[in-house]
Design a protein around this motif. Structure first.
Motif, PDB file in Angstrom:
ATOM      1  N   ILE A  31     -68.143 -20.923  23.925  1.00 26.38           N
ATOM      2  CA  ILE A  31     -66.924 -20.055  23.815  1.00 26.38           C
ATOM      3  C   ILE A  31     -66.235 -20.133  25.173  1.00 26.38           C
ATOM      4  CG2 ILE A  31     -68.017 -18.715  21.867  1.00 26.38           C
ATOM      5  CD1 ILE A  31     -68.260 -16.705  24.671  1.00 26.38           C
ATOM      6  N   LYS A  32     -64.886 -19.237  25.234  1.00 26.26           N
ATOM      7  CA  LYS A  32     -64.529 -18.961  26.221  1.00 26.26           C
ATOM      8  C   LYS A  32     -64.342 -17.197  26.151  1.00 26.26           C
ATOM      9  CE  LYS A  32     -61.627 -23.002  26.468  1.00 26.26           C
ATOM     10  NZ  LYS A  32     -61.872 -24.041  27.754  1.00 26.26           N
ATOM     11  N   GLY A  33     -64.430 -16.798  27.320  1.00 25.85           N
ATOM     12  CA  GLY A  33     -64.181 -15.166  27.517  1.00 25.85           C
ATOM     13  C   GLY A  33     -65.228 -14.488  26.911  1.00 25.85           C
ATOM     14  N   MET A  34     -66.427 -14.754  27.653  1.00 27.48           N
ATOM     15  CA  MET A  34     -67.861 -14.175  27.238  1.00 27.48           C
ATOM     16  C   MET A  34     -67.568 -12.549  27.301  1.00 27.48           C
ATOM     17  SD  MET A  34     -71.109 -14.607  26.652  1.00 27.48           S
ATOM     18  CE  MET A  34     -71.463 -16.258  27.302  1.00 27.48           C
ATOM     19  N   LYS A  35     -67.031 -11.916  28.511  1.00 27.15           N
ATOM     20  CA  LYS A  35     -67.268 -10.386  28.264  1.00 27.15           C
ATOM     21  C   LYS A  35     -66.418  -9.843  27.123  1.00 27.15           C
ATOM     22  CE  LYS A  35     -66.106  -6.474  31.483  1.00 27.15           C
ATOM     23  NZ  LYS A  35     -65.543  -6.135  32.572  1.00 27.15           N
ATOM     24  N   ASP A  36     -65.161 -10.370  26.818  1.00 23.72           N
ATOM     25  CA  ASP A  36     -64.448 -10.003  25.644  1.00 23.72           C
ATOM     26  C   ASP A  36     -65.139 -10.289  24.301  1.00 23.72           C
ATOM     27  OD1 ASP A  36     -62.666  -9.010  27.649  1.00 23.72           O
ATOM     28  OD2 ASP A  36     -61.345 -10.594  27.284  1.00 23.72           O
ATOM     29  N   THR A  37     -65.653 -11.347  24.278  1.00 23.54           N
ATOM     30  CA  THR A  37     -66.341 -11.792  23.003  1.00 23.54           C
ATOM     31  C   THR A  37     -67.698 -10.950  22.790  1.00 23.54           C
ATOM     32  OG1 THR A  37     -65.662 -14.009  23.317  1.00 23.54           O
ATOM     33  CG2 THR A  37     -67.431 -13.855  21.710  1.00 23.54           C
ATOM     34  N   VAL A  38     -68.493 -10.639  23.837  1.00 18.58           N
ATOM     35  CA  VAL A  38     -69.547  -9.970  23.617  1.00 18.58           C
ATOM     36  C   VAL A  38     -69.111  -8.288  23.319  1.00 18.58           C
ATOM     37  CG1 VAL A  38     -71.502  -8.701  24.913  1.00 18.58           C
ATOM     38  CG2 VAL A  38     -70.959 -11.153  25.323  1.00 18.58           C
TER      39      VAL A  38
END
Length: 150
Positions: free
Chosen positions: A103-110
């Motif tokens: 994925i890209k954007g770990m913080k937002d995805t979590v």
């Protein structure tokens, strides 16, 4: 059609928790006729910044990887420290622990997954990126691992 919560639907890895990674790897070699692509011992907590259920943990694991077409099989032999791997092994025994997605954007995805009832259970860093295990057992019947490379 709704937008994907994690921005990817391509499985990159299947993680299997085992008691003895070397022994299991030898069986994979025999059955599939292939050698592991790599064997890794996860980094110490000071490097990996490993957190399990919101607290720092010294948990480490031996990881043995096999390239199986477009998907890697990851054999995971956890140590005795608290981790999602140890909890799974103690509760269910050996077996499929997770499916992983790049994925890209770990913080937002979590954050999106947590807002949808799938909490973060473990996270950490590895050379070149980071990972997060999401408890999607209730919703998807499996733990989801998110992998983000720099």
């Amino acid at each position: 059609m709704e937008e994907k919560m994690i921005g990817s639907n391509v499985v990159t890895q299947i993680g299997i928790v085992v008691r003895d990674a070397e022994k299991t790897a030898k069986m994979y070699e025999k059955v599939f006729g292939i050698k592991p692509t790599s064997t890794v011992i996860t980094d110490t907590v000071d490097i990996a910044k490993t957190e399990y259920k919101g607290s720092s943990t010294k948990a480490r694991a031996k990881l043995i990887f096999f390239k199986m077409g477009s998907v890697d099989i990851e054999l995971i032999e956890p140590d005795s420290e608290p981790s999602t791997w140890r909890e799974f092994l103690d509760k269910y025994g050996e077996g499929v622990h997770h499916i992983a997605f790049q994925i890209k954007g770990m913080k937002d995805t979590v954050a999106v997954l947590e807002a949808n009832g799938m909490p973060l259970v473990q996270k950490g860093e590895y050379t070149g990126g980071r990972y997060a295990y999401i408890d999607a057992m209730y919703k998807l019947k499996v733990i989801v691992e998110l992998l983000e490379n720099d």
